[in-house]
Design an enzyme around this catalytic site. Sequence first.
Site, PDB file in Angstrom:
ATOM      1  N   SER A   1       0.865  -1.181   0.000  1.00  0.00           N
ATOM      2  CA  SER A   1       0.000   0.000   0.000  1.00  0.00           C
ATOM      3  C   SER A   1       0.900   1.228   0.000  1.00  0.00           C
ATOM      4  O   SER A   1       2.039   1.161   0.500  1.00  0.00           O
ATOM      5  CB  SER A   1      -0.855  -0.027   1.264  1.00  0.00           C
ATOM      6  OG  SER A   1      -1.328   1.276   1.572  1.00  0.00           O
TER       7      SER A   1
ATOM      8  N   TYR B   1      -0.755  -1.753  10.162  1.00  0.00           N
ATOM      9  CA  TYR B   1      -0.950  -1.990   8.716  1.00  0.00           C
ATOM     10  C   TYR B   1       0.272  -1.507   7.921  1.00  0.00           C
ATOM     11  O   TYR B   1       0.782  -2.207   7.047  1.00  0.00           O
ATOM     12  CB  TYR B   1      -2.217  -1.237   8.308  1.00  0.00           C
ATOM     13  CG  TYR B   1      -2.625  -1.333   6.864  1.00  0.00           C
ATOM     14  CD1 TYR B   1      -3.315  -2.447   6.386  1.00  0.00           C
ATOM     15  CD2 TYR B   1      -2.366  -0.294   5.969  1.00  0.00           C
ATOM     16  CE1 TYR B   1      -3.718  -2.506   5.061  1.00  0.00           C
ATOM     17  CE2 TYR B   1      -2.765  -0.354   4.654  1.00  0.00           C
ATOM     18  CZ  TYR B   1      -3.447  -1.461   4.196  1.00  0.00           C
ATOM     19  OH  TYR B   1      -3.835  -1.521   2.884  1.00  0.00           O
TER      20      TYR B   1
ATOM     21  N   LYS C   1       2.789  -3.670   5.644  1.00  0.00           N
ATOM     22  CA  LYS C   1       2.918  -3.402   4.207  1.00  0.00           C
ATOM     23  C   LYS C   1       4.370  -3.117   3.821  1.00  0.00           C
ATOM     24  O   LYS C   1       4.802  -3.450   2.713  1.00  0.00           O
ATOM     25  CB  LYS C   1       1.999  -2.244   3.801  1.00  0.00           C
ATOM     26  CG  LYS C   1       0.501  -2.594   3.861  1.00  0.00           C
ATOM     27  CD  LYS C   1       0.176  -3.850   3.077  1.00  0.00           C
ATOM     28  CE  LYS C   1      -1.288  -3.960   2.690  1.00  0.00           C
ATOM     29  NZ  LYS C   1      -1.595  -5.281   2.077  1.00  0.00           N
TER      30      LYS C   1
END
Length: 304
Positions: free
Chosen positions: A152, A164, A168
């Site tokens: 991302s 997150y 990533k």
Amino acid sequence: MGNFLAGKVVAVTGAGRGIGRAVALACAAEGARVVVNDYGVSMEGSAPTSEVAEAVVKEIAAAGGEAVAVADDISTMAGGQRIVDVALARYGRVDGVVCVAGILRERMLFNMAEEEWDPVVATHLKGTFTVFRAASAVMRKQGGGTLIGFTSGNHQGSVAQANYSAAKGGIISLVRSAALGLHKYGVTANAVAPVARTRMSANVPMELAEIGEPEDVAALVVYLLSERARDEGITGQVYTVAGPKIAVWAQPRELRAAYAQGGAWTPERIAQCLPGTVGTDPMPMLARLEAMAEAAARGARPNA
Ligand SMILES: NC(=O)c1ccc[n+]([C@@H]2O[C@H](COP(=O)([O-])OP(=O)(O)OC[C@H]3O[C@@H](n4cnc5c(N)ncnc54)[C@H](O)[C@@H]3O)[C@@H](O)[C@H]2O)c1
């Protein structure tokens, strides 16, 4: 139907919804036989159901394609292995794996609980490892294959999703390691950073300036899985795809260096030398954050 992936066997995780579903449908439409994996969970990772993966298998069959459902949790070693085992048992080989599965548990770092950190890192980062691990062992023997991880733009950092973002960023390093370690076996590895309208992106609090559909992402994934991309030697890359835009990210590199003069580094020598020579590399996300805060202060909806 095209034939970009004729004769290939591709496994896609998180293929029951959003981008993963579009990737699975596109792979089947381009001639691949597809393992459709989805644990069928909520955006936070709860309440699993096998119906989500099965529904996509029915869609593929209705369109004249071939697919099989695996509703396992890819954050477990057994789940990652089963996807590859099913591909081998059903179709005899595995040419590509695409690790799309993901969840979100948003919280500021200073409030984040272990229960918000662990499952997010386990689903994204370990969930890419479990599938890459099982698939690469087969691909090494086959003498070829393609691994695709999903990252991302948030790998650059995130205000309220440190879990997150860290996962990533880890996926990018995992992909680069796979590209290096498997190069001599004819296996390529790349990462895709999508921006597409799904239930996950609907969660973003700001207006996204560049966004597209899951099908835009699927087209890039099909290309990366194909012999056309493999013939170009594309490996170890990170591509953003957002609607009409495809962009490649830079490889990490040292920018500037300085060497200690007249003895080893001391804090004082560093204080004298570092600001004017090595310096800093300004953080684009920080500048964007400040622009968003200014827009919010003016009462405008922030753009990202
Ligand atoms: N949508 C975007 O704009 C965007 C932006 C950046 C990155 N991404 C990434 O793209 C990927 C797909 O996102 P999406 O927007 O399609 O999300 P989505 O929520 O629509 O789909 C994710 C799917 O993964 C499945 N899943 C979750 N945990 C699983 C597990 N343990 N095992 C197997 N399946 C599991 C879910 O059931 C769901 O069907 C994610 O990795 C996400 O982080 C998306």
